[in-house]
Design an enzyme around this catalytic site. Structure first.
Site, short mmCIF file in Angstrom:
data_model
loop_
_atom_site.label_atom_id
_atom_site.label_comp_id
_atom_site.label_asym_id
_atom_site.label_seq_id
_atom_site.Cartn_x
_atom_site.Cartn_y
_atom_site.Cartn_z
N GLU A 60 0.81 -1.21 0.00
CA GLU A 60 0.00 0.00 0.00
C GLU A 60 0.85 1.26 0.00
OE1 GLU A 60 -1.98 0.26 4.07
OE2 GLU A 60 -1.26 -1.79 3.95
N CYS A 88 3.72 8.40 0.74
CA CYS A 88 4.32 7.50 1.72
C CYS A 88 4.41 6.15 1.02
CB CYS A 88 3.40 7.44 2.93
SG CYS A 88 3.90 6.23 4.14
N CYS A 119 7.18 -6.92 6.73
CA CYS A 119 8.33 -6.38 7.44
C CYS A 119 8.74 -7.42 8.48
CB CYS A 119 7.94 -5.09 8.14
SG CYS A 119 9.29 -4.29 9.03
N CYS A 161 7.78 -4.74 15.36
CA CYS A 161 7.31 -3.73 16.33
C CYS A 161 5.88 -4.07 16.76
CB CYS A 161 7.37 -2.34 15.73
SG CYS A 161 9.04 -1.86 15.23
N CYS A 201 2.67 -2.24 15.23
CA CYS A 201 2.60 -2.02 13.78
C CYS A 201 1.91 -3.16 13.05
CB CYS A 201 4.02 -1.84 13.25
SG CYS A 201 4.08 -1.52 11.49
N GLY A 259 7.49 -1.95 5.67
CA GLY A 259 8.87 -2.34 5.42
C GLY A 259 9.88 -1.48 6.14
N SER A 318 12.63 6.65 6.95
CA SER A 318 12.30 6.35 8.34
C SER A 318 12.79 4.96 8.69
CB SER A 318 10.78 6.44 8.51
OG SER A 318 10.43 6.13 9.83
N SER A 338 12.42 5.92 14.36
CA SER A 338 11.28 5.50 15.16
C SER A 338 11.80 5.14 16.53
CB SER A 338 10.61 4.30 14.51
OG SER A 338 10.20 4.66 13.21
N LEU A 339 11.67 6.05 17.46
CA LEU A 339 12.27 5.85 18.79
C LEU A 339 11.24 5.22 19.74
CD1 LEU A 339 14.88 6.27 20.34
CD2 LEU A 339 14.07 8.56 20.97
N CYS A 354 -0.09 2.57 8.21
CA CYS A 354 0.86 1.49 8.50
C CYS A 354 0.34 0.07 8.29
CB CYS A 354 1.36 1.60 9.93
SG CYS A 354 1.59 3.26 10.49
N1 SAH Z 1 10.35 0.57 9.28
C1 SAH Z 1 10.45 1.98 9.27
C2 SAH Z 1 9.44 2.67 8.38
C3 SAH Z 1 8.03 2.17 8.36
S1 SAH Z 1 7.02 2.50 9.75
C4 SAH Z 1 10.38 2.54 10.67
O1 SAH Z 1 10.26 1.77 11.60
O2 SAH Z 1 10.52 3.73 10.84
C5 SAH Z 1 6.70 4.20 9.67
C6 SAH Z 1 6.41 4.82 11.00
O3 SAH Z 1 5.10 4.47 11.46
C7 SAH Z 1 7.37 4.40 12.08
O4 SAH Z 1 7.69 5.47 12.91
C8 SAH Z 1 6.53 3.40 12.83
O5 SAH Z 1 7.04 3.19 14.12
C9 SAH Z 1 5.18 4.06 12.80
N2 SAH Z 1 4.05 3.20 13.14
C10 SAH Z 1 3.85 1.91 12.83
N3 SAH Z 1 2.69 1.48 13.33
C11 SAH Z 1 2.13 2.50 13.97
C12 SAH Z 1 0.93 2.69 14.70
N4 SAH Z 1 0.06 1.69 14.87
N5 SAH Z 1 0.69 3.91 15.21
C13 SAH Z 1 1.56 4.92 15.03
N6 SAH Z 1 2.69 4.82 14.37
C14 SAH Z 1 2.99 3.62 13.85
#
Ligand code: SAH
Length: 348
Positions: free
Chosen positions: A90, A103, A110, A114, A117, A157, A189, A212-213, A331
């Site tokens: 997507e 985006c 992936c 996390c 996600c 990803g 990111s 993504s911290l 996401c």
């Molecule tokens: N893998 C990369 C890029 C894809 S995710 C990364 O981790 O940065 C893009 C962003 O969306 C990241 O900051 C991720 O942590 C965030 N994200 C994923 N799922 C989410 C959710 N349910 N709510 C808010 N942010 C989310």
């Protein structure tokens, strides 16, 4: 046969030379592609024999639009794309006053795991090639009839888990003969693949790095992001400082606020202390709720409180505007619900 969209201008020049053609033909081919001509026969200034050679060696592979949604306010478009092998990904286009952003997804699924996600729930299927990522932009541009001026790699990803393809993708979109999107209009990111951040810094690009911290200490980060077992926040921030030193670019830290998990006053103070003095910006995002987990978003008051503490501590902070919530724009949600629906149909 190769997808010509996977080729950089330099690679195509090399191919022309190897195949007894003048290198300037590659620029002509690129010009056609970026005028939206995806067919060698229609590339009018190419000699017949060149067209034939190209047809014998290359094809155009653009993703097919499986589903397209537009948010009620008309500012967000969501696409479900299908590649030749049937894989679905997507992309989202967002209209802003300063231009249109896309985006893009960089992998099918992936493997970073996390907790919050949706993209990672089914694991990683495969990497996307440079041309497949580019295809997301070309088709989204065609369908929305909008010029896309910014790219964020925040779809499904982990871009730094697909590093070589991403480097090539950057070269193609950045090329004046390609989409000509400046590096400063591109954000990568990452969940924090430290060695790759260092490698990226050494490239001296001007792209924006977003990290993504999501947590102010390792213990908490390990609970929500498996990558934290591999690299500590200290190692991650050291790599970020190196990136800033090499590129002079401000880093964005993304922090998804989850009710009762990472959104306390003490967490805001802790985050402030680890980021103090860094050329950075914090982007707070009330977590997007997905039905597969119990994580809930922080209340608007808590988000505001959190933000105020960071600001008071001198950390530049914004709260992300939520766009496209009515079309599951976040996401990996749309892909997931599509795949689930398909499975349901199969089960019947
Ligand atoms: N893998 C990369 C890029 C894809 S995710 C990364 O981790 O940065 C893009 C962003 O969306 C990241 O900051 C991720 O942590 C965030 N994200 C994923 N799922 C989410 C959710 N349910 N709510 C808010 N942010 C989310």
């Amino acid at each position: 046969m190769k997808n010509i969209l996977d080729y950089t201008l330099e690679e195509l020049k090399f191919w022309m030379k190897e195949n007894g053609e003048s290198v300037f033909r590659s620029k002509q081919v690129f010009d056609w592609i970026y005028k939206g001509i995806y067919n060698f026969d229609d590339m009018k200034n190419l000699p017949l024999v060149t067209k034939q050679k190209l047809k014998d060696n290359f094809y155009f592979s653009l993703p097919e639009v499986v589903k397209q949604c537009k948010s009620k306010d008309g500012d967000t478009f969501k696409f479900l794309f299908k590649y030749k092998d049937g894989n679905i990904i997507e992309s989202v286009v967002m209209k802003y006053k300063h231009g249109n952003s896309i985006c893009v997804s960089t992998q099918v699924g992936c493997r970073m795991g996390c907790k919050f996600c949706a993209s990672t729930l089914g694991g990683m299927v495969r990497n996307l090639t440079p041309g497949e990522i580019l295809g997301e932009i070309l088709v989204a541009g065609r369908e929305t009839k909008e010029r896309i001026s910014n790219i964020v790699m925040m779809g499904s990803g982990e871009p730094l888990d697909n590093f070589e393809n991403i480097l090539k993708f950057l070269e193609i979109v950045n090329s004046p003969n390609g989409l000509n999107i400046g590096q400063r209009h591109i954000t990568l990111s990452t969940c924090g693949v430290v060695p790759k951040i260092i490698e990226l810094a050494d490239k001296n690009f001007q792209i924006t790095l977003a990290i993504s911290l999501h947590a102010p200490n390792d213990e908490m980060r390990k609970n929500i992001m498996p990558i934290a077992y591999k690299y500590t926040i200290e190692e991650l921030l050291k790599a970020c400082r190196y990136y800033i030193e090499k590129t002079n670019r401000r880093i964005t830290f993304e922090y998804a606020l989850v009710k009762g998990v990472n959104d306390g006053i003490e967490h805001a103070e802790e985050l402030s202390s680890i980021l103090k003095g860094m050329l950075c910006h914090v982007n707070l995002i009330p977590v997007n709720e997905i039905k597969e987990n119990a994580l809930r978003k922080s209340s608007p008051e808590d988000v505001k409180k959190f933000s105020n503490i960071l600001l008071r501590n001198g950390i530049e902070t914004t709260i992300r505007r939520e766009m496209g919530a009515d079309i599951e724009a976040a996401c990996g949600q749309l892909r997931r619900s599509y795949l689930e629906d398909k499975n349901k149909i199969k089960e019947v």
